[in-house]
Scaffold this motif. Sequence first.
Motif, mmCIF file in Angstrom:
data_model
loop_
_atom_site.group_PDB
_atom_site.id
_atom_site.type_symbol
_atom_site.label_atom_id
_atom_site.label_comp_id
_atom_site.label_asym_id
_atom_site.label_seq_id
_atom_site.Cartn_x
_atom_site.Cartn_y
_atom_site.Cartn_z
ATOM 1 N N UNK A 227 28.221 33.745 74.532
ATOM 2 C CA UNK A 227 29.680 33.726 74.664
ATOM 3 C C UNK A 227 30.055 32.253 74.824
ATOM 4 N N UNK A 228 30.550 31.644 73.762
ATOM 5 C CA UNK A 228 30.812 30.210 73.757
ATOM 6 C C UNK A 228 31.828 29.801 74.813
ATOM 7 N N UNK B 211 30.977 27.178 77.803
ATOM 8 C CA UNK B 211 31.751 25.954 78.033
ATOM 9 C C UNK B 211 32.243 25.894 79.467
ATOM 10 N N UNK B 212 32.811 27.018 79.945
ATOM 11 C CA UNK B 212 33.306 27.057 81.335
ATOM 12 C C UNK B 212 32.180 26.771 82.324
ATOM 13 N N UNK C 185 29.430 25.142 81.771
ATOM 14 C CA UNK C 185 28.914 23.796 81.582
ATOM 15 C C UNK C 185 29.746 22.744 82.295
ATOM 16 N N UNK C 186 31.040 22.989 82.408
ATOM 17 C CA UNK C 186 31.926 22.013 83.048
ATOM 18 C C UNK C 186 32.256 22.397 84.489
ATOM 19 N N UNK C 187 31.686 23.498 84.954
ATOM 20 C CA UNK C 187 31.873 23.895 86.352
ATOM 21 C C UNK C 187 33.178 24.577 86.659
ATOM 22 N N UNK C 188 33.854 25.112 85.637
ATOM 23 C CA UNK C 188 35.132 25.815 85.850
ATOM 24 C C UNK C 188 34.926 27.318 85.812
ATOM 25 N N UNK C 189 34.096 27.825 86.692
ATOM 26 C CA UNK C 189 33.805 29.271 86.715
ATOM 27 C C UNK C 189 34.948 30.032 87.308
#
Length: 56
Positions: free
Chosen positions: A44-45, A49-50, A52-56
């Motif tokens: 799930x791209x 991405x979320x 990877x940038x820490x925006x969970x």
Amino acid sequence: MREAAPSLGAVKGIKAGSLKALQLENTILRAYIALHLNPGETLDLDEWIRSSVGNK
């Protein structure tokens, strides 16, 4: 005053934001995904991405 060093994401001869830059980014992303997934595994791209940038 010193000039800032180019970003690590810059590729000599390719203008940032150009079609060629976008194609290169897509190719790099596809290669990264191919190297890190097992055969048949999906990704799930947006979630990747979320996370990877820490925006969970």
